[in-house]
Design a protein around this motif. Structure first.
Motif, mmCIF file in Angstrom:
data_model
loop_
_atom_site.group_PDB
_atom_site.id
_atom_site.type_symbol
_atom_site.label_atom_id
_atom_site.label_comp_id
_atom_site.label_asym_id
_atom_site.label_seq_id
_atom_site.Cartn_x
_atom_site.Cartn_y
_atom_site.Cartn_z
ATOM 1 N N SER A 262 -0.246 3.734 -3.051
ATOM 2 C CA SER A 262 -1.477 4.329 -2.511
ATOM 3 C C SER A 262 -1.981 5.515 -3.331
ATOM 4 N N THR B 291 -2.154 3.190 6.125
ATOM 5 C CA THR B 291 -2.394 1.781 5.810
ATOM 6 C C THR B 291 -3.635 1.654 4.942
ATOM 7 N N ASP C 79 -0.606 -4.052 3.880
ATOM 8 C CA ASP C 79 0.002 -2.981 4.674
ATOM 9 C C ASP C 79 1.453 -3.302 5.014
ATOM 10 N N SER D 254 -5.917 -0.695 5.316
ATOM 11 C CA SER D 254 -7.039 -0.963 6.216
ATOM 12 C C SER D 254 -7.567 0.335 6.810
ATOM 13 N N TYR E 273 0.820 -1.215 0.000
ATOM 14 C CA TYR E 273 0.000 0.000 0.000
ATOM 15 C C TYR E 273 0.851 1.261 0.000
ATOM 16 N N ARG E 274 1.900 1.274 0.782
ATOM 17 C CA ARG E 274 2.688 2.499 0.945
ATOM 18 C C ARG E 274 3.198 3.033 -0.394
#
Length: 262
Positions: A66, A97, A129, A99, A62-63
């Motif tokens: 995103s 994150t 994540d 989530s 994700y980082r």
């Protein structure tokens, strides 16, 4: 031939799924391997399982990707609104994150947030994540494990992942299905061109010739009805006998380069 194609930056291979376009792409991969080039195939249909590449689950961190999540919303199934992209971008900017991003969207009651939440939730199995770093030296990303309607968005996210890596991209990147809409192409083609500028040879497989393709090398691997329509529509210099023959026709910037028996 393959040497010239790998020097072209972006190469578009036109044909039917499971036909000569995949055969040609596999030969490009084999040539790249013989040269010692790092190669990654985004295997949309599972048609590259018979070549010696390490299978990699289509899981993305994700980082790193995103900021591209709002851009792929139109590529996911279901209705779409511009407010969904805006809301998704806000949630991404406020979340470290995936989530957490989904929680923020779920907490809102506006329609844009609902659409963004429903669409991004479709990608839950493919975004983590955790900090991961897949091996991209000789790999086959198994996009075929994802539901068919999710694969386009995942393909675009993988392209963005190659762009944001803090290391050079694979020397050869094969994209198992293009079919970019005008909207998708507006942000994806610049990424592909940047990858090419970084030294990657991008091989994009597609079923039809599109206006966006005309500035790149185009390989007519299968002269399907869709390919013939593109030849006529864009007045490509392909002779009538080549549109019914068994030769691979290669064009570059609108001028015919050469033809080979396949």
């Amino acid at each position: 031939m393959f040497e010239k194609l790998l020097e072209s930056g972006c190469v578009i291979v036109i044909g039917r799924v499971g036909g000569k376009r995949e055969e040609l792409a596999k030969r490009i991969v084999e040539h790249a391997a013989a040269k010692g080039f790092s190669t990654t195939v985004l295997d949309t249909y599972g048609l590259f399982r018979d070549i010696p590449l390490e299978p990699v689950k289509p899981l993305l961190p994700y980082r790193l990707i995103s900021t591209y999540l709002p851009l792929v919303l139109p590529s996911l199934p279901g209705p779409h609104t511009s407010s969904a992209e805006v809301t998704a971008a806000e949630a991404v900017a406020e979340s470290s994150t995936f989530s957490g991003c989904l929680v923020k969207l779920a907490s809102r009651t506006d329609s844009g947030a609902r659409v963004a939440y429903l669409k991004l939730s479709m990608l839950s199995a493919f975004i983590t994540d955790n900090e991961i770093s897949p091996n991209l030296n000789a790999s086959r990303i198994e996009l075929a494990v994802a539901p068919t309607l999710f694969r386009k968005a995942l393909t675009l996210l993988w392209v963005s992942y190659f762009k944001v890596l803090n290391k050079p991209p694979p020397r050869v990147i094969v994209i198992g299905e293009g079919g970019l809409t005008t909207r998708e192409g507006g942000w994806v083609w610049p990424l592909l061109e940047e990858l090419a500028m970084q030294g990657a040879a991008v091989v994009l497989l597609d079923r039809a010739i599109r206006r966006q393709h005309l500035q790149y090398a185009i390989v007519l691997a299968d002269m399907t009805q869709e390919a013939r329509m593109g030849v006529l529509k864009y007045r490509l210099p392909v002779s009538p006998e080549d549109t019914v023959g068994q030769k691979v026709v290669i064009l570059d910037g609108g001028s015919s380069l050469y033809k080979i028996d396949h």
